[in-house]
Write a protein that holds these residues in place. Structure first.
Motif, PDB file in Angstrom:
ATOM      1  N   LYS A  23       0.816  -1.229   0.000  1.00 49.75           N
ATOM      2  CA  LYS A  23       0.000   0.000   0.000  1.00 49.75           C
ATOM      3  C   LYS A  23       0.844   1.270   0.000  1.00 49.75           C
ATOM      4  CE  LYS A  23      -4.223  -1.714   1.904  1.00 49.75           C
ATOM      5  NZ  LYS A  23      -5.364  -1.420   2.684  1.00 49.75           N
ATOM      6  N   THR A  24       1.904   1.294   0.769  1.00 50.49           N
ATOM      7  CA  THR A  24       2.737   2.493   0.842  1.00 50.49           C
ATOM      8  C   THR A  24       3.383   2.784  -0.507  1.00 50.49           C
ATOM      9  OG1 THR A  24       3.170   2.053   3.167  1.00 50.49           O
ATOM     10  CG2 THR A  24       4.660   3.564   2.079  1.00 50.49           C
ATOM     11  N   PHE A  25       3.852   1.739  -1.193  1.00 49.01           N
ATOM     12  CA  PHE A  25       4.491   1.932  -2.492  1.00 49.01           C
ATOM     13  C   PHE A  25       3.454   2.314  -3.549  1.00 49.01           C
ATOM     14  CE2 PHE A  25       7.224   0.667  -6.108  1.00 49.01           C
ATOM     15  CZ  PHE A  25       8.343   1.375  -5.746  1.00 49.01           C
ATOM     16  N   LYS A  26       2.258   1.732  -3.446  1.00 52.59           N
ATOM     17  CA  LYS A  26       1.169   2.079  -4.363  1.00 52.59           C
ATOM     18  C   LYS A  26       0.767   3.539  -4.176  1.00 52.59           C
ATOM     19  CE  LYS A  26      -1.971  -1.088  -4.767  1.00 52.59           C
ATOM     20  NZ  LYS A  26      -3.164  -1.925  -4.548  1.00 52.59           N
ATOM     21  N   PRO A 115       4.507  16.536  -9.408  1.00 47.69           N
ATOM     22  CA  PRO A 115       3.571  17.320  -8.599  1.00 47.69           C
ATOM     23  C   PRO A 115       4.307  18.417  -7.828  1.00 47.69           C
ATOM     24  CG  PRO A 115       3.349  14.964  -8.134  1.00 47.69           C
ATOM     25  CD  PRO A 115       4.515  15.126  -9.040  1.00 47.69           C
ATOM     26  N   ALA A 116       3.600  19.504  -7.557  1.00 45.60           N
ATOM     27  CA  ALA A 116       4.208  20.643  -6.850  1.00 45.60           C
ATOM     28  C   ALA A 116       4.556  20.284  -5.406  1.00 45.60           C
ATOM     29  CB  ALA A 116       3.267  21.834  -6.885  1.00 45.60           C
ATOM     30  N   ASP A 117       3.702  19.498  -4.759  1.00 43.49           N
ATOM     31  CA  ASP A 117       3.963  19.136  -3.365  1.00 43.49           C
ATOM     32  C   ASP A 117       4.788  17.860  -3.279  1.00 43.49           C
ATOM     33  OD1 ASP A 117       1.718  17.860  -4.463  1.00 43.49           O
ATOM     34  OD2 ASP A 117       0.932  17.343  -2.493  1.00 43.49           O
ATOM     35  N   LYS A 118       5.664  17.822  -2.292  1.00 46.86           N
ATOM     36  CA  LYS A 118       6.537  16.684  -2.059  1.00 46.86           C
ATOM     37  C   LYS A 118       5.732  15.522  -1.485  1.00 46.86           C
ATOM     38  CE  LYS A 118      11.039  16.419  -0.055  1.00 46.86           C
ATOM     39  NZ  LYS A 118      11.990  16.999   0.850  1.00 46.86           N
ATOM     40  N   TYR A 119       6.108  14.294  -1.820  1.00 45.52           N
ATOM     41  CA  TYR A 119       5.417  13.124  -1.292  1.00 45.52           C
ATOM     42  C   TYR A 119       5.747  12.948   0.187  1.00 45.52           C
ATOM     43  CZ  TYR A 119       4.114   8.326  -0.383  1.00 45.52           C
ATOM     44  OH  TYR A 119       3.560   7.195   0.174  1.00 45.52           O
ATOM     45  N   GLN A 120       4.718  12.708   0.984  1.00 50.23           N
ATOM     46  CA  GLN A 120       4.915  12.376   2.399  1.00 50.23           C
ATOM     47  C   GLN A 120       4.584  10.903   2.577  1.00 50.23           C
ATOM     48  OE1 GLN A 120       3.129  14.588   5.520  1.00 50.23           O
ATOM     49  NE2 GLN A 120       3.581  16.561   4.604  1.00 50.23           N
ATOM     50  N   LEU A 121       5.489  10.177   3.147  1.00 48.51           N
ATOM     51  CA  LEU A 121       5.307   8.758   3.372  1.00 48.51           C
ATOM     52  C   LEU A 121       4.079   8.522   4.235  1.00 48.51           C
ATOM     53  CD1 LEU A 121       6.579   5.982   2.847  1.00 48.51           C
ATOM     54  CD2 LEU A 121       7.876   6.284   4.934  1.00 48.51           C
ATOM     55  N   ARG A 122       3.163   7.666   3.767  1.00 50.32           N
ATOM     56  CA  ARG A 122       1.956   7.341   4.536  1.00 50.32           C
ATOM     57  C   ARG A 122       2.056   5.913   5.044  1.00 50.32           C
ATOM     58  NH1 ARG A 122      -3.716   9.159   2.372  1.00 50.32           N
ATOM     59  NH2 ARG A 122      -3.648   7.102   1.470  1.00 50.32           N
ATOM     60  N   TYR A 123       1.532   5.710   6.235  1.00 55.94           N
ATOM     61  CA  TYR A 123       1.505   4.401   6.857  1.00 55.94           C
ATOM     62  C   TYR A 123       0.057   3.956   6.961  1.00 55.94           C
ATOM     63  CZ  TYR A 123       6.200   5.811   8.130  1.00 55.94           C
ATOM     64  OH  TYR A 123       7.499   6.243   8.086  1.00 55.94           O
ATOM     65  N   PHE A 124      -0.153   2.657   7.024  1.00 55.40           N
ATOM     66  CA  PHE A 124      -1.506   2.111   7.068  1.00 55.40           C
ATOM     67  C   PHE A 124      -1.619   1.140   8.234  1.00 55.40           C
ATOM     68  CE2 PHE A 124      -0.616   3.401   2.780  1.00 55.40           C
ATOM     69  CZ  PHE A 124      -1.787   4.022   2.379  1.00 55.40           C
ATOM     70  N   ARG A 125      -2.749   1.230   8.942  1.00 57.31           N
ATOM     71  CA  ARG A 125      -3.052   0.325  10.061  1.00 57.31           C
ATOM     72  C   ARG A 125      -4.522  -0.011  10.035  1.00 57.31           C
ATOM     73  NH1 ARG A 125       0.068   3.179  14.683  1.00 57.31           N
ATOM     74  NH2 ARG A 125       2.094   2.270  14.318  1.00 57.31           N
ATOM     75  N   LYS A 126      -4.840  -1.154  10.580  1.00 60.83           N
ATOM     76  CA  LYS A 126      -6.241  -1.535  10.762  1.00 60.83           C
ATOM     77  C   LYS A 126      -6.577  -1.347  12.238  1.00 60.83           C
ATOM     78  CE  LYS A 126      -6.754  -4.682   6.925  1.00 60.83           C
ATOM     79  NZ  LYS A 126      -7.462  -3.780   6.088  1.00 60.83           N
ATOM     80  N   GLU A 157      -9.661   1.114   8.305  1.00 58.54           N
ATOM     81  CA  GLU A 157      -8.253   1.252   7.971  1.00 58.54           C
ATOM     82  C   GLU A 157      -7.859   2.698   8.211  1.00 58.54           C
ATOM     83  OE1 GLU A 157      -5.270  -0.382   4.666  1.00 58.54           O
ATOM     84  OE2 GLU A 157      -7.014   0.648   3.849  1.00 58.54           O
ATOM     85  N   ILE A 158      -6.719   2.873   8.864  1.00 60.67           N
ATOM     86  CA  ILE A 158      -6.211   4.212   9.169  1.00 60.67           C
ATOM     87  C   ILE A 158      -4.991   4.453   8.287  1.00 60.67           C
ATOM     88  CG2 ILE A 158      -5.328   5.734  10.956  1.00 60.67           C
ATOM     89  CD1 ILE A 158      -6.603   3.819  13.012  1.00 60.67           C
ATOM     90  N   ALA A 159      -5.036   5.545   7.518  1.00 58.92           N
ATOM     91  CA  ALA A 159      -3.891   5.978   6.712  1.00 58.92           C
ATOM     92  C   ALA A 159      -3.386   7.268   7.343  1.00 58.92           C
ATOM     93  CB  ALA A 159      -4.312   6.210   5.268  1.00 58.92           C
ATOM     94  N   PHE A 160      -2.101   7.314   7.668  1.00 64.49           N
ATOM     95  CA  PHE A 160      -1.593   8.505   8.339  1.00 64.49           C
ATOM     96  C   PHE A 160      -0.181   8.828   7.886  1.00 64.49           C
ATOM     97  CE2 PHE A 160      -0.478   4.882  10.895  1.00 64.49           C
ATOM     98  CZ  PHE A 160       0.780   5.152  11.412  1.00 64.49           C
ATOM     99  N   ASN A 161       0.128  10.111   7.944  1.00 62.62           N
ATOM    100  CA  ASN A 161       1.478  10.582   7.697  1.00 62.62           C
ATOM    101  C   ASN A 161       1.845  11.546   8.811  1.00 62.62           C
ATOM    102  OD1 ASN A 161       0.271  13.042   7.020  1.00 62.62           O
ATOM    103  ND2 ASN A 161       0.490  12.728   4.824  1.00 62.62           N
ATOM    104  N   ARG A 162       2.841  12.362   8.604  1.00 60.83           N
ATOM    105  CA  ARG A 162       3.324  13.274   9.637  1.00 60.83           C
ATOM    106  C   ARG A 162       2.256  14.282  10.066  1.00 60.83           C
ATOM    107  NH1 ARG A 162       7.770  15.449   6.889  1.00 60.83           N
ATOM    108  NH2 ARG A 162       6.438  17.068   6.106  1.00 60.83           N
ATOM    109  N   ASP A 163       1.382  14.695   9.134  1.00 62.85           N
ATOM    110  CA  ASP A 163       0.434  15.778   9.406  1.00 62.85           C
ATOM    111  C   ASP A 163      -1.026  15.371   9.492  1.00 62.85           C
ATOM    112  OD1 ASP A 163       2.626  17.552   9.172  1.00 62.85           O
ATOM    113  OD2 ASP A 163       2.374  17.588   6.990  1.00 62.85           O
ATOM    114  N   LEU A 164      -1.421  14.284   8.847  1.00 65.30           N
ATOM    115  CA  LEU A 164      -2.829  13.988   8.645  1.00 65.30           C
ATOM    116  C   LEU A 164      -3.154  12.535   8.973  1.00 65.30           C
ATOM    117  CD1 LEU A 164      -5.410  15.340   7.378  1.00 65.30           C
ATOM    118  CD2 LEU A 164      -4.702  14.304   5.226  1.00 65.30           C
ATOM    119  N   VAL A 165      -4.351  12.304   9.535  1.00 61.42           N
ATOM    120  CA  VAL A 165      -4.869  10.966   9.791  1.00 61.42           C
ATOM    121  C   VAL A 165      -6.185  10.844   9.040  1.00 61.42           C
ATOM    122  CG1 VAL A 165      -5.738   9.374  11.558  1.00 61.42           C
ATOM    123  CG2 VAL A 165      -3.806  10.862  12.074  1.00 61.42           C
ATOM    124  N   GLU A 166      -6.295   9.812   8.192  1.00 56.36           N
ATOM    125  CA  GLU A 166      -7.527   9.563   7.450  1.00 56.36           C
ATOM    126  C   GLU A 166      -8.039   8.187   7.822  1.00 56.36           C
ATOM    127  OE1 GLU A 166      -7.069  11.846   3.285  1.00 56.36           O
ATOM    128  OE2 GLU A 166      -5.636  10.213   3.591  1.00 56.36           O
TER     129      GLU A 166
END
Length: 183
Positions: A23-26, A115-126, A157-166
């Protein structure tokens, strides 16, 4: 297209025809609007071109650098850039064109801007939505995030990075929160 080896950080489940991409690579590929085609498992013929290119880079760039002493990172980067230009302008013996000429004639027009914005690594958890309508993201920091009450007891499923939790349920985004760092 990105053609990585079949390593675990890229492929979460290997398959001869349709491997499952992590998921992170996708997510990285979606951000940069590209696709991922991992090499076939147990197929060394897919790896020969890449390994040959790596060998050439070592011979033409890294080996000449090993004979010099550099006193700053800028000085090293300038020399790498100079050797890289020579490497890309070198005529390929079997095609009588350089890598740069091939790039300009075949690939350049198909590329899109980054893209103008830099990619932020996202992590995934259930997680399971608790009785009070919250999910726990981090046990050490005790960070709880609210979810609509009708999803109490559901696996999300929780997707999160440094700034945001979805928070997602069956692929549908339920909510997003600014990430709380600390207690």
């Amino acid at each position: 297209a990105i053609i990585p080896d079949n390593l675990r950080t890229v492929v979460s489940k290997a398959h001869k025809y349709e491997p499952t991409i992590a998921k992170t690579f996708k997510d990285l590929a979606l951000h940069y609007k590209t696709t991922i085609h991992p090499t076939r498992s147990y197929s060394p013929q897919d790896k020969a071109l890449v390994e040959g290119a790596v060998k050439l880079v070592y011979q033409r760039i890294f080996y000449p650098l090993s004979k010099h002493t550099f006193f700053s990172l800028e000085e090293l980067n300038e020399e790498i850039a100079r050797l890289n230009v020579l490497y890309n302008d070198h005529l390929l013996s079997h095609l009588k064109v350089s890598r740069r000429q091939q790039f300009d004639s075949i690939e350049k027009e198909a590329l899109c801007p980054l893209p103008a914005d830099k990619y932020q690594l996202r992590y995934f958890r259930k997680a399971k939505v608790q009785k009070m309508g919250f999910v726990l993201l981090s046990a050490e920091n005790k960070n709880y995030y609210s979810v609509p009450y009708r999803y109490i007891g559901c696996q999300v499923e929780i997707a999160f990075n440094r700034d945001l939790v979805e928070i997602y349920y069956q692929g549908q985004r339920l909510c997003s929160h600014k990430r709380a760092l600390g207690n």
